[in-house]
Every structure is written in C-alpha cells, then in structure tokens.
Write an enzyme that holds these catalytic residues in place. Sequence first.
Site, short mmCIF file in Angstrom:
data_model
loop_
_atom_site.label_atom_id
_atom_site.label_comp_id
_atom_site.label_asym_id
_atom_site.label_seq_id
_atom_site.Cartn_x
_atom_site.Cartn_y
_atom_site.Cartn_z
N ASN A 1 49.53 -7.98 -2.67
CA ASN A 1 50.46 -6.88 -2.38
C ASN A 1 51.91 -7.36 -2.31
O ASN A 1 52.83 -6.66 -2.73
CB ASN A 1 50.06 -6.18 -1.07
CG ASN A 1 48.98 -5.13 -1.32
OD1 ASN A 1 48.58 -4.91 -2.46
ND2 ASN A 1 48.52 -4.48 -0.28
N CYS B 1 50.36 0.62 2.32
CA CYS B 1 50.03 -0.81 2.16
C CYS B 1 51.24 -1.72 1.96
O CYS B 1 51.47 -2.60 2.80
CB CYS B 1 49.05 -0.97 1.01
SG CYS B 1 47.44 -0.28 1.39
N1 LIG Z 1 44.84 3.13 1.59
C1 LIG Z 1 44.81 2.19 0.65
O1 LIG Z 1 45.18 2.42 -0.50
C2 LIG Z 1 44.28 0.82 0.98
C3 LIG Z 1 43.97 -0.05 -0.08
C4 LIG Z 1 43.48 -1.31 0.23
C5 LIG Z 1 43.34 -1.70 1.55
N2 LIG Z 1 43.68 -0.86 2.55
C6 LIG Z 1 43.48 -1.31 3.94
O2 LIG Z 1 42.26 -0.72 4.41
C7 LIG Z 1 42.38 -0.40 5.81
C8 LIG Z 1 42.13 1.09 6.01
O3 LIG Z 1 43.13 1.79 5.32
P1 LIG Z 1 43.04 3.38 5.09
O4 LIG Z 1 44.21 3.76 4.26
O5 LIG Z 1 41.68 3.73 4.64
O6 LIG Z 1 43.25 3.89 6.60
P2 LIG Z 1 43.04 5.35 7.17
O7 LIG Z 1 44.03 5.49 8.25
O8 LIG Z 1 43.01 6.35 6.06
O9 LIG Z 1 41.56 5.30 7.80
C9 LIG Z 1 41.21 4.52 8.90
C10 LIG Z 1 40.12 5.27 9.65
O10 LIG Z 1 39.59 4.42 10.66
C11 LIG Z 1 39.22 5.25 11.76
N3 LIG Z 1 39.01 4.41 12.96
C12 LIG Z 1 39.93 3.78 13.73
N4 LIG Z 1 39.32 3.11 14.72
C13 LIG Z 1 38.00 3.28 14.57
C14 LIG Z 1 36.85 2.83 15.28
N5 LIG Z 1 36.96 2.03 16.33
N6 LIG Z 1 35.64 3.23 14.86
C15 LIG Z 1 35.52 4.06 13.80
N7 LIG Z 1 36.57 4.51 13.08
C16 LIG Z 1 37.80 4.14 13.45
C17 LIG Z 1 40.35 6.24 11.85
O11 LIG Z 1 39.98 7.39 12.58
C18 LIG Z 1 40.61 6.53 10.36
O12 LIG Z 1 39.85 7.65 9.92
C19 LIG Z 1 43.78 -0.87 6.22
O13 LIG Z 1 43.68 -2.19 6.72
C20 LIG Z 1 44.54 -0.87 4.91
O14 LIG Z 1 45.60 -1.77 4.92
C21 LIG Z 1 44.13 0.41 2.29
#
Ligand SMILES: NC(=O)c1ccc[n+]([C@@H]2O[C@H](COP(=O)([O-])OP(=O)(O)OC[C@H]3O[C@@H](n4cnc5c(N)ncnc54)[C@H](O)[C@@H]3O)[C@@H](O)[C@H]2O)c1
Length: 439
Positions: free
Chosen positions: A215, A267
Amino acid sequence: MKIAIVGTGYVGLVTGACFSEMGVDVYCIDVDSEKIDNLKRGIIPIYEPGLEDLVLKNYKAGRLKFSTNLRVVLNEVDVVFSAVGTPPDEDGSADLKYVLEVSRTIGQNLNKYILVVTKSTVPVGTAKLVRATIQEELNKRGKSDLAFDVASNPEFLKEGAAIDDFMSPDRVVVGIESDRAKEVMDRLYKPFTLNNYRIIYTDISSAEMIKYAANAMLATRISFMNDIANLCDIVGADVNMVRMGIGADNRIGKKFLYPGCGYGGSCFPKDVKALIQTATNKGYNMQLLKAVESVNEYQKGILFEKFVNYYNGDIAGRTVAIWGLAFKPKTDDVREAPSLVLIKKLIEAGVNIRVYDPVAMNEIKKRIGDVVIYAKDMYDAIIDSDALFLVTEWNEFRLPSWVAMKKIMKYPLIIDGRNIYNGSDVREAGFEYYCIGAK
Ligand SMILES: NC(=O)c1ccc[n+]([C@@H]2O[C@H](COP(=O)([O-])OP(=O)(O)OC[C@H]3O[C@@H](n4cnc5c(N)ncnc54)[C@H](O)[C@@H]3O)[C@@H](O)[C@H]2O)c1
C-alpha cells in the site's frame, strides 16, 4: 471445511461470500447486530459490484451463515479469520483493540485445535500479540496445553473490484509458522489458485510487512505522479503525455500512474500513517512516506485552489456542483475521500454546494448531514452552478451532454480532478476547463 470470519465489513463479507461460493461452510460474525439482522433478511450493508448476488445465493444454499456470537460457533470451525477494522490511533498507529478483543474471545472459549488467521492489516508483531493474548486466556482456564496456530493472510482486494480480486488474486500471501497451518491454508486457497495464481508463503512478520509495503508503494506512485503533474502545470508540460512516455518503460509499467485530487479510502491514508508510526516507534524516520503524505494533503486541496484562483478569490455566495463523492468509482466508501476535504473548504468559504454520486450519497449524508444539497441526478446537480468539480470518475460522468450542461450551468467552468475529459473537446463545447497537470 468450516470457517468463521470475524468482522463482516468490506473485507469480511467479501471473504465469506467467496469462500462459501467454493463450498466452504462459512459463519460471518459481527458485533453490529443491526448489520447481522439485515444480512439475514438479505440486506447487504455495502455497495460492492456482484456481492449481493453471491451473498444471497450462498445464504440460501445454507453455506453462508450470519451470527453475532463467535463464542457459540468457535468450537465448530477449523479456522477463524479476523477481518475486523484496524483504524488509526491518535498517533497514527493501527489501533489493535478489535483484533485483540477477538483474540481474547477465542482464548476464553476455545476447547480444540484451531488456526487463527489475521486478515486485517496489522503491524509487524501483531500475530505474536494475538498468540500471547489467546495463550494468556487459555492459561487462566487451565488449558495451557491446548494447541492452536496463528497465521497472517493480508488482504489485497480493491473495493469496486473486490469479488474478482478475491476469486482471481494476483497472489495470496500467507505468513505461517507450522506445517499444520500451511496444510489448512493450502486446502482453503486451492480453488482460488488453480490457474497458477500464486500463494506466497512467508514468515509471519514478512507477511504483515508485505501488506503495508504494497500500500505504501501504491500511495507513493500516486503522490509521485501528483507532484510531477503539479510541476507540469507550472512549466507547461502535459502530464498525460508524460504518463504514457514513462509508462512505456517496462521497469515502470503503465498502471497506477494517474494524477488526481489525492488518494483516499480506508486503506492508503491509514496504512501509510501506521507504517510511519511503526518506524517512529523503533527510532527510524520514514522520510519518503512522510513526503508521500504531505503531497497527498496538498493535492486534496488543489481543486479548491484552482477554483479560488479562477475567480480571484471572489467565491463567497457562489454555487458549485460536485460530481462524485466516493473515494473512487464502484464503491460507496467515502472514508478519507477527497470530496470531504473539498466540501469542507467550500463551506468555510461560504460557497453553496450541490452534489451527486450514483451510490455514495447516503454515506456522505451520514457524515456531513444537510450542509449540501443532494441532487437527484448529475444534471440536477449543476443547476445554476458557477463551476463543476469532477471528483470521482464514475463511468456515467465520462460522456455528458455538453449542450445540455451549457444550458443548465450559470457559468461554464469545469474543474476535472481525474483528467477524464479531453480538454480541446470541452473547450470547443464552450467551457473553461482545468484539470490536473495538463493544459
Ligand atoms: N476495505 C478494503 O478495501 C480493505 C482491503 C484490504 C485490507 N483491508 C483491511 O481489512 C480490515 C477490515 O477492513 P474493512 O474495510 O472490511 O472494515 P469495515 O469497517 O468495513 O469492517 C469491520 C467490521 O468489523 C466489525 N467488528 C469490530 N470489532 C468486532 C468484534 N470484536 N467482533 C466482531 N466484529 C467486529 C465491525 O462492526 C465492522 O463491521 C482493516 O484492517 C483494513 O485495513 C481493507
């Protein structure tokens, strides 16, 4: 195989849908009970092309299930993927509270061998913390001998193309420390890697670093091109030509060389910050990435600056239109979107704003409320406007009717933050046209 994916956001829901499509029994778990209730009723919480069909199909087939309770399903599954958010802490480092919460729940309830895979983007050393947290909880329960493995499997999907990216990945990176974990990951990813897509096995620390380095490299390319574009503007070169000229060099490559109004999303901004902070904590100064960040901050203000310069500062009371609010096309994600910075600056300057985005209007509204007018379509947005800002390059904005626009706008000024229009065409149609790094 049965797996649980904790965190049903952009990454977790796509991962769950894609694994279930391959025949794996998947529990998608989230603490957000409204989200889980909606999913059980077939309501998808995010806009992602192809996701709704995949979720509904596999939910109906009984391979994809939704729950708020990891405790209940934990001892039924072979693998737990953690895909919870890792938002920036106050100092920019990744906040691991959700990741560690999941680890504690696992340690407090585990009764059999399991593989715990971190899919969230987390700093080097997190897998060790996950292991220590689970072990601590097992020890408290007198189960210190219970075997489990941890692994790192960072996710590289792109919002807007997430299903394709997951189904046909350029590569799958897996950090492991045991043969047993490798066997499980091999089995799980086999269907996705049949066509020679590569699984790259590494040690866990390297897997954690690969995600940040990838990234950071992409963010660096964007800021580099933005810096070059701004200089092109000053010296009278055309960055579109420069992009083609340098992209033809195989060592550089054509992709990711597009200047614009700054990178956003959930990200790049947070991952660049977190990597800088990881280095700072270890006494190392990431000079290049600090520059990448500051170029990006500057770039997010550049459309506003062009507007102010055009009107010689006389902008209070004017009306403008914004086409595109999401941080990029084909997603409703507005986290760190350049549109938010532009809207803030315009409001502070007393400018009236009409906005339109095909899918991100609700997400923006949740953040900024009614400080702008939400138009019903792209032409409604430009009514009586003194300028149009193109901020997100949705396809439907690419070939507008210049004739209709000329009639609707008060003043024919277009400030294109994504260089999607041909300057001579737009000028021939009677508009003043400004873009990034080209006349
Ligand atoms: N969005 C992207 O394009 C992308 C791509 C690659 C990596 N990532 C990484 O993946 C991870 C998630 O990103 P995202 O965009 O999907 O986040 P998001 O905010 O869309 O989703 C995260 C989810 O986790 C849930 N959550 C939090 N604590 C929890 C718990 N204790 N138990 C169960 N659920 C819980 C939240 O309610 C939320 O629905 C991050 O670390 C991000 O950097 C994201």
